[in-house]
Design a protein around this motif. Structure first.
Motif, short mmCIF file in Angstrom:
data_model
loop_
_atom_site.label_atom_id
_atom_site.label_comp_id
_atom_site.label_asym_id
_atom_site.label_seq_id
_atom_site.Cartn_x
_atom_site.Cartn_y
_atom_site.Cartn_z
N GLY A 116 -5.18 -2.72 -4.12
CA GLY A 116 -4.81 -2.24 -2.80
C GLY A 116 -2.78 -3.07 -3.06
N SER A 118 -2.40 -2.78 -6.18
CA SER A 118 -2.17 -1.99 -7.59
C SER A 118 -0.40 -1.58 -8.00
N LEU A 130 -4.88 0.63 -10.67
CA LEU A 130 -5.48 0.00 -9.25
C LEU A 130 -7.16 0.79 -10.09
N TYR A 213 1.76 2.37 1.95
CA TYR A 213 1.33 1.48 2.97
C TYR A 213 0.27 1.58 3.40
N ARG A 216 -3.15 1.84 0.64
CA ARG A 216 -3.13 0.17 0.12
C ARG A 216 -3.84 -0.63 1.26
#
Length: 535
Positions: A116, A118, A130, A213, A216
């Motif tokens: 999350g 990455s 990722l 967001y 993630r």
């Protein structure tokens, strides 16, 4: 038998179902909850990743992940899982189940959070990091397969052993379901707080900056259940079968299991020395004796798991594209990015709730009544039937009035995968091999399954891509088509049906009966004859 059966092992085989059984199921099962969440949650956010990182600044339609990037993001964790199954399966037989168990869980926690987080200055950098973290996440997940199955099989009694191992694996269904629910909650919350100016996509429209967001948070949530169970996983004692038959420590085995079972158990070091010192029981994985005793069984467990996972993972990873192809999920350019995540998550949640989760628990309920062999055979047969029932009249199902029927039939393939080979291929390898090779052989069988998953993830994604660039945005089905894909998967399930006849039935037998670890040289001749009949 050489020296008779050990008292500590007999006590485990005949023990009534107690609290420690349920504790072991929860502790081991939460690992599988995390496994499923982490492996399948990526399919919920791949379309969002394409919109965020591959949409040109002035584009009039949303971007999509390039085929090579999509294959890497979807499949790299499976490559890590395959490697982890082989490595940790072998290590579990060398160092002990408990000592390795914590390593896999911490690796899952760290890499789930790192996925999350990455980072990169551009799309390639983010996708590369990722993929890096998801490979090592898969590596940890891979270790959980042989260790959890082996620990549960060695703790369980022989009457309900199948149900206990299947219950551990059934937590996968809840992990899959939770992935959909978390994605629904997160996407709905962001939609409410950051509404897009328009559902029709334009350069000022549906992709709000905060969408980055969403994926993630969804990926990082997978670390939570693993963190919560780490302490209890470290408190579990080593299994008596490993301590007695592999480590050859009678006193420690009796002490550990006396606490678990709350009974007095004798120290039987002399009997352990007789059993483990029997030359009939010291063959290795690559020996002629293993090939003669268990070669066909290992072939059966690996091939059936390989074939099952081609179908199962293809369906799970690309079901969003199938739903788009039949029109259940609208075209991407008709809705916002967050709306698309919500709709994909809703589809996965409904399939999990109505098909996936019930299938697992039907297996738990019936596996010790009807047996592993019958359930696996039935599951492959029904998957074949429903795949062909969807594929042959495919044009019928694409009509708007028949889409609900398609979803019901499609959900039934998941139901019979889980009330069938997806559960039994996990259970059987933990029961039929010797203690000193049990984790290794389960790891090999599971790795064969992940090889099938990789074929499904990479192979079908490649075949589904149209050679005509103008048609690539059509999604799954622009290449070989959904109908052709379902036909291929149906044929693969049919092959699984026939390879099931190589897998023995282990219902109601002790682990030592199945592996022949207590057999002496005079009984060896009759051993193989008893083990070749599956039912």
């Amino acid at each position: 038998m050489a020296g008779g059966k050990l008292e500590v092992l007999n006590a485990l085989d005949v023990a009534k179902t107690q609290w420690y059984h349920f504790t072991a199921i929860i502790i081991a099962g939460m690992g599988f909850f995390t496994d499923a969440y982490d492996l399948f949650s990526i399919s919920l956010v791949t379309k969002l990743l394409g919109r965020i990182y591959y949409t040109a600044p002035n584009a009039l339609k949303p971007g999509t992940l390039p085929p090579n990037v999509s294959a890497a993001v979807n499949g790299v964790a499976l490559c890590g899982t395959l490697s982890g199954q082989l490595f940790f399966g072998w290590l579990g037989d060398k160092m002990g189940r408990k000592r390795v168990y914590g390593m896999t869980l911490m690796l899952m926690v760290v890499c789930s959070i790192a996925s999350g987080l990455s980072f990169g200055h551009e799309a390639k950098g983010v996708m590369a990091t990722l993929c890096f973290f998801r490979f090592w996440l898969g590596f940890g997940i891979g270790g959980d397969y042989p260790l959890s199955a082996t620990i549960m099989s060695e703790y369980a009694n022989k009457k309900t052993r199948g149900a206990f191992i299947a219950a551990v694996f059934a937590m996968q269904g809840f992990g899959n379901l939770t992935g959909g629910i978390i994605a629904l909650i997160v996407s709905a919350a962001f939609k409410a707080k950051y509404p897009a100016p328009a559902y029709k996509y334009d350069k000022a429209g549906s992709l709000v900056p905060q969408a980055d967001y969403v994926w993630r948070i969804i990926l990082m949530f997978g670390s939570l259940p693993a963190i919560l169970t780490y302490y209890w996983r470290m408190k579990m004692p080593e299994t008596a079968r490993y301590t007695a038959l592999v480590a050859r420590n009678a006193k420690q085995a009796a002490t550990d299991m006396a606490k678990v079972l709350q009974v007095e158990l004798a120290d039987e070091q002399q009997k352990i020395d007789e059993i483990t010192g029997n030359s009939n029981n010291d063959f290795g994985l690559f020996s002629k004796q293993f090939l003669r005793r268990h070669g066909l069984h290992l072939l059966g467990t690996t091939t059936t798991w390989f074939l099952l996972d081609i179908a199962f993972y293809s369906q799970n990873l690309f079901q969003k594209d199938i739903f788009t192809a039949i029109g259940w999920i609208p075209a991407a350019n008709t809705m916002s990015a967050l709306e698309e995540v919500w709709r994909v998550a809703r589809a996965q949640t409904l399939i999990s709730l109505c098909g996936t989760v019930p299938g697992y628990w039907f297996t738990v309920a019936f596996i010790d009544r009807v047996g592993r062999f019958a359930i696996q055979l039935m599951g492959f047969f029904m998957m074949t039937v429903f795949m062909f029932a969807l594929a042959i009249p495919y044009n019928h199902w694409t009509h708007p009035h028949n889409r609900i029927g398609f979803i019901v039939m499609y959900g039934l393939t998941f139901f019979f995968a889980n009330f069938g080979p997806n559960a039994t291929t996990f259970v059987v390898p933990a029961e039929i091999f010797p203690a000193r090779l049990r984790s290794t052989c389960h790891g090999i069988s599971a790795a064969a399954g992940k090889a099938g998953a990789i074929v499904g993830a990479f192979g079908f994604l490649y075949l589904a891509q149209s050679k005509d660039p103008s048609k690539r945005d059509a999604g799954y089905g622009a290449g070989i088509g959904v109908r052709d894909s379902l036909m291929i998967l149906g044929a693969i399930c049919a092959l699984g049906f026939f390879f099931t006849f190589l897998v023995p039935e282990s219902k109601g037998k002790s682990l030592e009966e199945m592996s022949g670890e207590n057999e002496d040289d005079s009984e060896e001749a009759g051993y193989y004859d008893r083990r070749t009949t599956p039912v």
